[in-house]
Design a protein around this motif. Structure first.
Motif, PDB file in Angstrom:
ATOM      1  N   TYR A 117     -21.048   7.921  -3.852  1.00 18.08           N
ATOM      2  CA  TYR A 117     -22.013   6.979  -3.285  1.00 18.08           C
ATOM      3  C   TYR A 117     -23.361   7.012  -4.000  1.00 18.08           C
ATOM      4  CZ  TYR A 117     -19.402   5.326   0.785  1.00 18.08           C
ATOM      5  OH  TYR A 117     -18.503   4.693   1.605  1.00 18.08           O
ATOM      6  N   SER A 118     -23.649   8.086  -4.706  1.00 18.18           N
ATOM      7  CA  SER A 118     -24.948   8.187  -5.376  1.00 18.18           C
ATOM      8  C   SER A 118     -25.018   7.367  -6.650  1.00 18.18           C
ATOM      9  CB  SER A 118     -25.248   9.660  -5.699  1.00 18.18           C
ATOM     10  OG  SER A 118     -24.291  10.177  -6.614  1.00 18.18           O
ATOM     11  N   GLY A 119     -23.916   6.726  -7.044  1.00 18.77           N
ATOM     12  CA  GLY A 119     -23.938   5.896  -8.239  1.00 18.77           C
ATOM     13  C   GLY A 119     -24.861   4.704  -8.091  1.00 18.77           C
ATOM     14  N   SER A 120     -25.491   4.302  -9.181  1.00 21.44           N
ATOM     15  CA  SER A 120     -26.451   3.196  -9.170  1.00 21.44           C
ATOM     16  C   SER A 120     -25.775   1.902  -8.730  1.00 21.44           C
ATOM     17  CB  SER A 120     -27.048   3.036 -10.571  1.00 21.44           C
ATOM     18  OG  SER A 120     -27.919   1.939 -10.610  1.00 21.44           O
ATOM     19  N   GLY A 121     -26.307   1.310  -7.647  1.00 21.66           N
ATOM     20  CA  GLY A 121     -25.770   0.044  -7.150  1.00 21.66           C
ATOM     21  C   GLY A 121     -24.383   0.154  -6.560  1.00 21.66           C
ATOM     22  N   TYR A 122     -24.037   1.330  -6.030  1.00 26.11           N
ATOM     23  CA  TYR A 122     -22.677   1.558  -5.526  1.00 26.11           C
ATOM     24  C   TYR A 122     -22.355   0.608  -4.374  1.00 26.11           C
ATOM     25  CZ  TYR A 122     -18.450   4.051  -4.167  1.00 26.11           C
ATOM     26  OH  TYR A 122     -17.156   4.377  -3.898  1.00 26.11           O
ATOM     27  N   LYS A 123     -21.131   0.118  -4.386  1.00 31.75           N
ATOM     28  CA  LYS A 123     -20.622  -0.681  -3.270  1.00 31.75           C
ATOM     29  C   LYS A 123     -19.162  -0.295  -3.036  1.00 31.75           C
ATOM     30  CE  LYS A 123     -19.551  -4.525  -6.393  1.00 31.75           C
ATOM     31  NZ  LYS A 123     -19.757  -5.969  -6.678  1.00 31.75           N
ATOM     32  N   ASP A 124     -18.767  -0.319  -1.749  1.00 32.03           N
ATOM     33  CA  ASP A 124     -17.407   0.076  -1.414  1.00 32.03           C
ATOM     34  C   ASP A 124     -16.388  -0.812  -2.126  1.00 32.03           C
ATOM     35  OD1 ASP A 124     -18.372   2.056   0.155  1.00 32.03           O
ATOM     36  OD2 ASP A 124     -17.865   1.132   2.074  1.00 32.03           O
ATOM     37  N   PHE A 125     -15.274  -0.201  -2.510  1.00 30.96           N
ATOM     38  CA  PHE A 125     -14.198  -0.963  -3.143  1.00 30.96           C
ATOM     39  C   PHE A 125     -12.870  -0.425  -2.636  1.00 30.96           C
ATOM     40  CE2 PHE A 125     -15.198   2.636  -5.790  1.00 30.96           C
ATOM     41  CZ  PHE A 125     -13.978   3.109  -6.271  1.00 30.96           C
ATOM     42  N   ARG A 126     -11.792  -1.072  -2.995  1.00 30.79           N
ATOM     43  CA  ARG A 126     -10.468  -0.677  -2.535  1.00 30.79           C
ATOM     44  C   ARG A 126      -9.641  -0.140  -3.695  1.00 30.79           C
ATOM     45  NH1 ARG A 126      -7.686  -5.441   0.656  1.00 30.79           N
ATOM     46  NH2 ARG A 126      -8.152  -6.503  -1.302  1.00 30.79           N
ATOM     47  N   LEU A 127      -8.706   0.741  -3.345  1.00 31.26           N
ATOM     48  CA  LEU A 127      -7.764   1.227  -4.348  1.00 31.26           C
ATOM     49  C   LEU A 127      -6.571   0.280  -4.434  1.00 31.26           C
ATOM     50  CD1 LEU A 127      -7.631   5.081  -3.717  1.00 31.26           C
ATOM     51  CD2 LEU A 127      -8.975   3.827  -5.399  1.00 31.26           C
ATOM     52  N   PRO A 128      -5.946   0.184  -5.591  1.00 30.78           N
ATOM     53  CA  PRO A 128      -4.780  -0.693  -5.723  1.00 30.78           C
ATOM     54  C   PRO A 128      -3.593  -0.153  -4.933  1.00 30.78           C
ATOM     55  CG  PRO A 128      -5.059   0.623  -7.711  1.00 30.78           C
ATOM     56  CD  PRO A 128      -6.283   0.856  -6.867  1.00 30.78           C
ATOM     57  N   VAL A 129      -2.774  -1.070  -4.410  1.00 30.76           N
ATOM     58  CA  VAL A 129      -1.542  -0.698  -3.723  1.00 30.76           C
ATOM     59  C   VAL A 129      -0.433  -0.585  -4.765  1.00 30.76           C
ATOM     60  CG1 VAL A 129       0.187  -1.399  -2.024  1.00 30.76           C
ATOM     61  CG2 VAL A 129      -2.249  -1.808  -1.592  1.00 30.76           C
ATOM     62  N   LEU A 130       0.210   0.567  -4.796  1.00 30.96           N
ATOM     63  CA  LEU A 130       1.239   0.821  -5.809  1.00 30.96           C
ATOM     64  C   LEU A 130       2.608   0.837  -5.134  1.00 30.96           C
ATOM     65  CD1 LEU A 130      -0.585   3.642  -7.804  1.00 30.96           C
ATOM     66  CD2 LEU A 130      -0.573   1.179  -8.257  1.00 30.96           C
TER      67      LEU A 130
ATOM     68  N   ASP B 163      -2.324   5.511   0.265  1.00 31.28           N
ATOM     69  CA  ASP B 163      -1.439   4.376   0.033  1.00 31.28           C
ATOM     70  C   ASP B 163      -0.018   4.761   0.453  1.00 31.28           C
ATOM     71  OD1 ASP B 163      -0.023   2.216  -0.825  1.00 31.28           O
ATOM     72  OD2 ASP B 163      -0.497   2.430  -2.953  1.00 31.28           O
ATOM     73  N   TYR B 164       0.355   4.392   1.683  1.00 29.82           N
ATOM     74  CA  TYR B 164       1.657   4.791   2.217  1.00 29.82           C
ATOM     75  C   TYR B 164       2.820   4.135   1.492  1.00 29.82           C
ATOM     76  CZ  TYR B 164      -0.380   7.424   6.039  1.00 29.82           C
ATOM     77  OH  TYR B 164      -1.059   8.376   6.774  1.00 29.82           O
ATOM     78  N   ALA B 165       2.537   3.088   0.700  1.00 31.88           N
ATOM     79  CA  ALA B 165       3.606   2.456  -0.081  1.00 31.88           C
ATOM     80  C   ALA B 165       4.182   3.424  -1.109  1.00 31.88           C
ATOM     81  CB  ALA B 165       3.073   1.202  -0.773  1.00 31.88           C
ATOM     82  N   ILE B 166       3.402   4.432  -1.479  1.00 34.00           N
ATOM     83  CA  ILE B 166       3.857   5.413  -2.471  1.00 34.00           C
ATOM     84  C   ILE B 166       5.100   6.148  -1.975  1.00 34.00           C
ATOM     85  CG2 ILE B 166       3.212   7.589  -3.609  1.00 34.00           C
ATOM     86  CD1 ILE B 166       0.332   6.503  -3.618  1.00 34.00           C
ATOM     87  N   SER B 167       5.198   6.355  -0.665  1.00 33.23           N
ATOM     88  CA  SER B 167       6.314   7.135  -0.111  1.00 33.23           C
ATOM     89  C   SER B 167       7.661   6.463  -0.323  1.00 33.23           C
ATOM     90  CB  SER B 167       6.094   7.378   1.384  1.00 33.23           C
ATOM     91  OG  SER B 167       6.074   6.150   2.086  1.00 33.23           O
ATOM     92  N   SER B 168       7.677   5.190  -0.736  1.00 38.78           N
ATOM     93  CA  SER B 168       8.941   4.490  -0.985  1.00 38.78           C
ATOM     94  C   SER B 168       9.347   4.521  -2.450  1.00 38.78           C
ATOM     95  CB  SER B 168       8.828   3.028  -0.518  1.00 38.78           C
ATOM     96  OG  SER B 168       7.846   2.336  -1.270  1.00 38.78           O
ATOM     97  N   ASN B 169       8.520   5.143  -3.313  1.00 33.76           N
ATOM     98  CA  ASN B 169       8.850   5.219  -4.740  1.00 33.76           C
ATOM     99  C   ASN B 169       9.828   6.372  -4.970  1.00 33.76           C
ATOM    100  OD1 ASN B 169       7.196   3.067  -5.463  1.00 33.76           O
ATOM    101  ND2 ASN B 169       5.406   4.367  -5.718  1.00 33.76           N
ATOM    102  N   THR B 170      11.102   6.054  -4.911  1.00 32.15           N
ATOM    103  CA  THR B 170      12.141   7.093  -4.896  1.00 32.15           C
ATOM    104  C   THR B 170      12.288   7.825  -6.225  1.00 32.15           C
ATOM    105  OG1 THR B 170      13.802   5.409  -5.428  1.00 32.15           O
ATOM    106  CG2 THR B 170      13.439   5.924  -3.096  1.00 32.15           C
ATOM    107  N   ALA B 171      11.725   7.303  -7.310  1.00 32.32           N
ATOM    108  CA  ALA B 171      11.826   7.988  -8.602  1.00 32.32           C
ATOM    109  C   ALA B 171      10.677   8.967  -8.827  1.00 32.32           C
ATOM    110  CB  ALA B 171      11.851   6.961  -9.739  1.00 32.32           C
ATOM    111  N   LEU B 172       9.680   8.956  -7.939  1.00 29.86           N
ATOM    112  CA  LEU B 172       8.467   9.752  -8.142  1.00 29.86           C
ATOM    113  C   LEU B 172       8.780  11.251  -8.083  1.00 29.86           C
ATOM    114  CD1 LEU B 172       5.420   9.312  -8.577  1.00 29.86           C
ATOM    115  CD2 LEU B 172       5.122   9.597  -6.120  1.00 29.86           C
ATOM    116  N   LYS B 173       8.419  11.969  -9.150  1.00 26.47           N
ATOM    117  CA  LYS B 173       8.700  13.404  -9.235  1.00 26.47           C
ATOM    118  C   LYS B 173       7.435  14.245  -9.234  1.00 26.47           C
ATOM    119  CE  LYS B 173      12.255  15.046 -10.976  1.00 26.47           C
ATOM    120  NZ  LYS B 173      13.336  15.653 -11.790  1.00 26.47           N
ATOM    121  N   SER B 174       6.277  13.613  -9.344  1.00 25.17           N
ATOM    122  CA  SER B 174       5.028  14.367  -9.343  1.00 25.17           C
ATOM    123  C   SER B 174       3.924  13.521  -8.723  1.00 25.17           C
ATOM    124  CB  SER B 174       4.650  14.766 -10.775  1.00 25.17           C
ATOM    125  OG  SER B 174       3.403  15.428 -10.800  1.00 25.17           O
TER     126      SER B 174
END
Length: 757
Positions: free
Chosen positions: A236-249, A275-286
């Motif tokens: 939040y201490s960044g110059s001109g900071y404004k809230d943003f969203r993370l991408p849905v994967l 991001d709860y959509a990550i829990s459906s990525n069945t190939a994810l190993k890490s």
């Protein structure tokens, strides 16, 4: 004399000149084409001075060039180019105007921040011989919208990016597999708003910031990625900071490695919902989460991730595991869990599926836990330096050697008896220190181990073929054993609780095996007793190879290492005794092979004669009555196709005249139902199998058995057909009404109207 001296001097100078030329020719590495000239020009342009030449760029080029010998030639090619300032040149920046089209074998091009390459993207070849890497420390110049990506340019890394990447960077002809952006300059949107489908992109590493954009459709842009590592600037201490969203994967079918790294001062961080959509990525190993910035708002089930997946949480557990329920995080099957620099309650995590747990450098301030976990299956259990208190749970006795590590905590009290039995210097005890236990340190000697037990209520009958593994339970017998007497062996399944007694091939009864367990001051001996099973005769059959026909006796309890004594007795003749060789392991039972001619002739066997078979193995005897038949034949075995889902089938052939109750048929070692039997056919109900293939079928009649292979096939799948004119309804279920329906409707309506009058 003077002439001779001059002549000698001339010869010496001539030889010296040749030597110098030879040395010079060996030091100078000749390049193909004009690569040497272009390389020399690049050196001059970088240094801004004519005296800084690279006349021999493969040997002396201020570490700008490296070379490789082209295969099957005697000349070299420029292999890598590193465009950087030469310290002695005395300049702060420079511009390169030469192109790189002559460097057809180039594998890597690096451009330092102080170097500008005029029209860089227009200086490449259309296609390079080898895969090419490009590293640009600082890119602020606008990249052309009509940029053509060189073929085989597979990796691009931007150190500092201050320009928008053109959509063509991701076009269908691009070979770009690896894209890395270390940082984005303030006030720059670097991702194109529209771009083709990047089918070759396998790795993306880059930042997500409050002052720059990201791929507008991440699940589209990154859909073929196997590795994604995101650095999120959420301070939040960044110059001109404004809230943003993370991408849905979501729907990233190929994703194997995902990392979120949050960059902030910890106290002023924007927090994102996981991001709860990550829990459906069945190939994810890490899955790795570093730093403060992510929070679970409800239970998270990661059990659908790839088996054996690695979950790592570093420095953010107290925020990440802020869920209310206990437990609220379920791990994948066979998971490796790593937690570092955290302060949270361990009961938030369901450890059931974990096989490796590393909880290091934390400030947990809680008692050492007895987790709901399969301790014997753990390959790593490191809870060191995490401010745990209390005593060691007794369940830790089930953890294997070199797996447990709980040192540098605040543990105290009396250690479990299993550790006392082996002492502080034993391998399994080394992972307990340093801590402050009562009367137990790394030099403590083994106790008398009065708690040692090996229970005698185990099965004491073993198979003669060496396949027997007898389970034995006990307490505080340690982590290993050695053989003192006998031929068996011991596997420790669960340390201090469960072991396996592995019995070798053999025959006989009342045998013993003595093992020494390294517990107590001098070790403790334990005697195990067992007997081999009695021989059991199942059936007989015939076997023919190229030169010999055999009479085969199949069953259990035969001698697989020594002589089997076999007796054949026909009711009207004296018994005949044979010293049969060692039994061999058959597909279902053990087999004893004897010459068929000897058996038939010696005992005058004819079809439907009754006879006895007796087998003596290790002093133990088995006798079985049989009826002699000379053959069983299935006529159509090669043409019959069974269905994988199971069913009913009739086999035609020649079969002995016996009652149906004495007939046995198995397929893939599964018994079949005998529905009908005659001398010309057998009708069976057969079992389902895993898939289409050939499976063994065995038919045993009156003691005579034959074996064949029968083919299973998949049933054809019947799919409904569709007509585009009927609203995609399956044909046969159309909503269109027939003329006969309207006629019937008209007649009934007319009758009702007449009746009303």
């Amino acid at each position: 004399m003077e002439k001779i001296f001059k002549k000698s001097v001339l010869i010496i100078y001539s030889d010296l000149f040749c030597i110098i030329n030879l040395v010079s020719s060996q030091a100078f590495l000749q390049l193909h084409g004009d690569q040497d000239k272009i390389a020399n020009n690049i050196c001059k342009q970088i240094t801004g001075a004519a005296q800084y030449e690279c006349l021999n760029p493969c040997v002396a080029s201020y570490e700008i060039f490296t070379c490789k010998l082209r295969p099957n030639t005697d000349k070299y090619d420029i292999d890598t180019i590193s465009l950087h300032l030469v310290p002695d040149a005395g300049i702060e920046s420079s511009e390169v105007i030469e192109d790189f089209t002559q460097f057809t074998y180039l594998t890597k091009l690096s451009i330092a921040e102080e170097i500008t390459v005029r029209d860089l993207w227009g200086k490449f070849l259309y296609e390079y011989i080898n895969p090419l890497e490009l590293y640009i420390v600082r890119q602020v110049e606008k990249m052309p919208d009509n940029l053509t990506m060189p073929k085989r340019l597979w990796k691009i890394t931007f150190g500092k990016l201050g320009a928008t990447m053109p959509a063509n960077m991701f076009n269908v002809t691009s070979d770009l597999e690896y894209l890395q952006i270390d940082s984005i300059l303030l006030g720059t949107n670097v991702f194109p708003q529209k771009h083709p489908e990047p089918k070759k992109l396998k790795t993306f590493i880059g930042p997500i910031t409050y002052y720059s954009n990201f791929f507008p459709y991440p699940s589209y842009a990154l859909q073929f990625c196997e590795t994604i590592r995101l650095r999120i600037m959420n301070d939040y201490s960044g110059s001109g900071y404004k809230d943003f969203r993370l991408p849905v994967l979501s729907n990233l079918l190929y994703l194997k490695d995902l990392t979120y790294e949050f960059i902030n001062s910890d106290y002023t961080a924007q927090i994102f919902t996981f991001d709860y959509a990550i829990s459906s990525n069945t190939a994810l190993k890490s899955l790795t989460i570093k730093g403060k910035g992510m929070r679970m708002t409800r239970d998270l089930d990661l059990s659908r991730l790839a088996k054996g997946a690695s979950i790592s949480i570093d420095g953010s557990c107290d925020e990440f595991l802020a869920c209310g329920a206990e437990p609220c995080l379920k791990l994948p099957e066979g998971a490796s869990l790593s937690i570092n620099r955290c302060n949270f309650t361990l009961s938030k995590i369901d450890f059931t599926n974990a096989v490796s747990v590393t909880i290091l450098n934390n400030n947990l301030q809680q008692n050492l836990p007895n987790l709901k976990i399969n301790y014997p299956k753990l390959t790593r259990f490191n809870l060191g330096d995490s401010n745990f208190a209390g005593s060691i749970p007794n369940e830790y006795c089930s953890i294997k050697e070199n797996v447990l590590s709980i040192g540098n905590n605040k543990l105290s009290g009396v250690v479990p008896s299993c550790f006392g039995c082996v002492g502080g210097a034993y391998v399994a005890s080394q992972g307990l220190f340093p801590n402050s236990f009562t009367d137990f340190s790394d030099i403590t000697q083994p106790s008398a181990c009065e708690t040692f037990q090996v229970f005698d209520n185990y099965s004491k009958v073993a198979k003669t073929d060496g396949s027997s593994v007898i389970t034995v339970y006990g307490q505080d017998f340690g982590w290993s054993s050695t053989t003192k007497e006998g031929n068996a062996n011991i596997n420790i399944v669960v340390p201090n609780k469960q072991l396996e007694l592995v019995i070798p091939k053999g025959v006989g009864k009342d045998l013993k095996y003595v093992a020494t367990f390294p517990v107590g001051p001098n070790g403790i001996d334990k005697e195990f007793t067992y007997s081999y099973q009695l021989p059991v005769i199942r059936y007989y059959s015939f076997l023919k190879n190229d030169t010999t026909e055999y009479f085969v006796i199949s069953g259990d309890g035969f001698d697989y290492e020594g002589i089997n004594s076999v007796e054949i007795k026909k009711s009207t003749l004296p018994k005949t005794t044979y010293d049969a060789p060692s039994a061999i392991v058959g597909p279902t039972y053990g087999d004893i092979l004897l010459p068929l001619g000897d058996i038939v002739n010696d005992n005058e066997l004819n079809p439907q004669d009754s006879f006895e078979i007796t087998v003596i193995a290790g002093g133990q005897t088995s006798t079985q009555q049989f009826t002699f038949y000379d053959k069983i034949t299935i006529f159509d075995i090669d043409t019959i196709k069974l269905h994988t889902i199971g069913g009913v089938q009739e086999f035609n052939g020649q079969f002995p005249p016996v009652a149906a109750s004495t007939v046995q048929v198995t397929i893939n070692n599964v018994p079949c139902d005998i529905l009908k039997y005659s001398e010309s056919s057998i009708k069976i109900g057969y079992p389902a199998v895993p898939g289409a293939s050939h499976y063994p079928i065995k038919v045993a009649v009156g003691g005579l058995s034959i074996g064949e292979l029968v083919e299973y096939i998949e049933l054809p799948t019947q799919r409904p057909t569709f007509d585009p004119n009927d609203g995609w309804m399956p044909t046969g279920s159309s909503s269109t009404l027939s003329p006969s329906f309207f006629l019937l409707f008209f007649i009934i309506s007319s009758l009702l109207i007449i009746k009303s009058f």
